[in-house]
Design an enzyme around this catalytic site. Structure first.
Site, PDB file in Angstrom:
ATOM      1  N   SER A 124     -21.291  78.461  82.888  1.00 20.30           N
ATOM      2  CA  SER A 124     -22.669  78.144  83.347  1.00 20.30           C
ATOM      3  C   SER A 124     -22.190  77.059  84.632  1.00 20.30           C
ATOM      4  O   SER A 124     -21.490  76.083  84.562  1.00 20.30           O
ATOM      5  CB  SER A 124     -23.268  77.518  82.131  1.00 20.30           C
ATOM      6  OG  SER A 124     -24.549  76.583  82.686  1.00 20.30           O
ATOM      7  N   TYR A 148     -24.052  70.899  75.036  1.00 16.04           N
ATOM      8  CA  TYR A 148     -24.126  72.142  75.558  1.00 16.04           C
ATOM      9  C   TYR A 148     -23.140  72.528  76.734  1.00 16.04           C
ATOM     10  O   TYR A 148     -22.235  73.054  76.394  1.00 16.04           O
ATOM     11  CB  TYR A 148     -25.452  72.575  75.931  1.00 16.04           C
ATOM     12  CG  TYR A 148     -25.451  73.923  76.474  1.00 16.04           C
ATOM     13  CD1 TYR A 148     -24.974  75.222  75.959  1.00 16.04           C
ATOM     14  CD2 TYR A 148     -25.621  74.031  77.989  1.00 16.04           C
ATOM     15  CE1 TYR A 148     -24.917  76.561  76.559  1.00 16.04           C
ATOM     16  CE2 TYR A 148     -25.550  75.406  78.448  1.00 16.04           C
ATOM     17  CZ  TYR A 148     -25.202  76.348  77.788  1.00 16.04           C
ATOM     18  OH  TYR A 148     -24.977  77.773  78.724  1.00 16.04           O
ATOM     19  N   LYS A 152     -19.123  74.443  77.276  1.00 14.33           N
ATOM     20  CA  LYS A 152     -18.707  75.355  78.429  1.00 14.33           C
ATOM     21  C   LYS A 152     -17.414  74.688  79.052  1.00 14.33           C
ATOM     22  O   LYS A 152     -16.399  75.527  79.573  1.00 14.33           O
ATOM     23  CB  LYS A 152     -20.059  75.541  79.494  1.00 14.33           C
ATOM     24  CG  LYS A 152     -20.985  76.145  78.728  1.00 14.33           C
ATOM     25  CD  LYS A 152     -20.733  77.745  78.549  1.00 14.33           C
ATOM     26  CE  LYS A 152     -22.044  78.375  77.763  1.00 14.33           C
ATOM     27  NZ  LYS A 152     -21.513  79.761  77.286  1.00 14.33           N
TER      28      LYS A 152
END
Ligand code: NAD
Ligand code: WQD
Length: 337
Positions: A124, A148, A152
């Protein structure tokens, strides 16, 4: 060639399943349906006129994964499975660390055991944190601004370490910018649970009359109209990027990292205007405070993906909004319609 797609019933993966089938790949989906419906897989099969092998399983379940890999003998994995709500990740980070990071470790262990070493990973643009300038290139500094994003970043780091330890692995890290829109049939699309967190799914619900008004999170950013600017990318362009990445890994093995964006930034107000054109009516909105953790501007330099794998996004913002609205109109309650 057979591709095992984790999280394959989800929003981006369902569009990728369809592009894979259309391009002649066989598709195996592994999904625990924690944020999706089997109906998405059924609709992909119908659109493609081909079958998918579907397994309702959790990527944390090593035994189940082993059995699936033994049975299916996939050649490559596209790894989409993960939790993705930024706000929720701040409230319950351990759930994100376990699902996204431990889930990926389990998947990689089984892939290693089964000698399946080709992987396309859903990373991302969040790994760039709050970028210091635009456009963002792949060599920008990487840092997390929420749990979050940290998942990643950690998974990217793990994959770089894994490749360094054994370069028979073959890995593509795809850094998506802001995926929106739906397949132009209106049969598959994004179906968030409850009130959407992201801008375009929220606008779609306002356009459909389900939600009252759009909340514009701040109009005092240092941008031309004061609202946040992002690089929205049509989910079908994104899906096609995955096929290109697989082709690239097949032709030229190694570890690669690509931004998947359009290279164009649109403000919140520009997206609202485009959506109004798509649905043919004015959409009510109210300007609120900034959302904590948001920043003014981010858009990609996607030229590396074009140079190295011949991919570029071709669908513009109006098409993204038209396709989003078609999906919303045909499926007012998502897959439960
Ligand atoms: P999604 O929630 O629609 O899809 C994720 C899928 O993974 C769901 O079907 C869910 O049921 C499944 N899943 C989650 N945990 C699982 C587990 N432990 N075992 C098996 N299945 C599991 O989300 P999406 O928007 O399609 O995102 C797909 C991937 O792309 C995610 O990894 C996400 O972090 C990443 N990504 C998304 C965006 C975005 O804005 N949508 C942007 C950048 C990256
Ligand atoms: C876009 C713009 C908001 C909602 C998130 C994740 C990111 C990635 C993509 C997974 C911003 C504004 C939003 C609303 C608004 N996901 N906005 N009203 O925050 O750029 O990225 O999704 O990897 O990690 O953080 O996307 O769609 O939430 O916001 O005004 O109701 O719209 O402030 O400027 P974001 P978004």
């Amino acid at each position: 060639m057979k591709v095992l797609v984790t999280g394959g019933a989800g929003y981006i993966a369902s569009h990728t399943d369809l592009e894979l089938l259309n391009a002649g790949y066989e598709v195996v989906v592994v999904d625990n349906l924690s944020n999706s419906c089997i109906e998405a897989v059924r609709r992909v099969e119908k659109l493609a006129g081909k079958k998918i092998s579907f397994y309702e399983a959790d990527i944390l379940d090593k035994e189940a994964l082993r059995e699936i890999f033994k049975k299916e003998k996939a050649d490559a994995v596209m790894h989409f499975a993960g939790l993705k709500a930024v706000g929720e990740s701040c409230a319950i980070p351990l759930k994100y660390f376990k699902n996204n990071i431990s889930g990926t470790v389990t998947l990689l262990e089984v892939m290693s055991e089964m000698n399946v070493k080709m992987l396309v990973f859903s990373s991302s643009a969040t790994v760039y944190g709050n970028p210091s300038k635009v456009p963002v290139t792949e060599d920008f500094p990487l840092y997390a601004i929420n749990p979050y994003g940290r998942t990643k970043l950690i998974i990217e780091d793990m994959l770089r370490d894994l490749y360094a330890s054994d370069n028979s692995w073959n890995v593509a890290l795809l850094r998506y910018f802001n995926p929106i829109g739906a397949h132009e049939s209106g049969e598959i699309g994004e179906d968030p649970n409850g009130i959407p967190n992201n801008l375009v799914p929220y606008i779609a619900k306002v356009a459909a009359g389900v939600l009252k008004e759009i909340r514009v999170f701040g109009n005092d950013y240092d941008t031309p109209d004061g609202t946040g600017i992002r690089d929205y990318i049509h989910v079908v362009d994104l899906a096609i990027g995955h096929i290109k990445a697989l082709e690239k890994l097949n032709e030229n093995p190694g570890i690669v990292t690509y931004n998947l964006g359009t290279g164009i930034g649109y403000s919140v107000m520009e997206v609202i205007r485009s959506y109004e054109k798509a649905c043919g009516k004015e959409l009510p909105y109210v300007v609120t405070d900034r959302r904590p953790g948001d920043y003014a501007i981010s858009y990609a330099d996607p030229s590396k993906a074009y140079k190295e794998m011949g991919w570029k996004a071709v669908r513009g913002i109006d098409k993204m909004c038209e396709d989003s609205y078609r999906w919303q109109s045909k499926n007012p309650n998502g897959y439960k319609s």
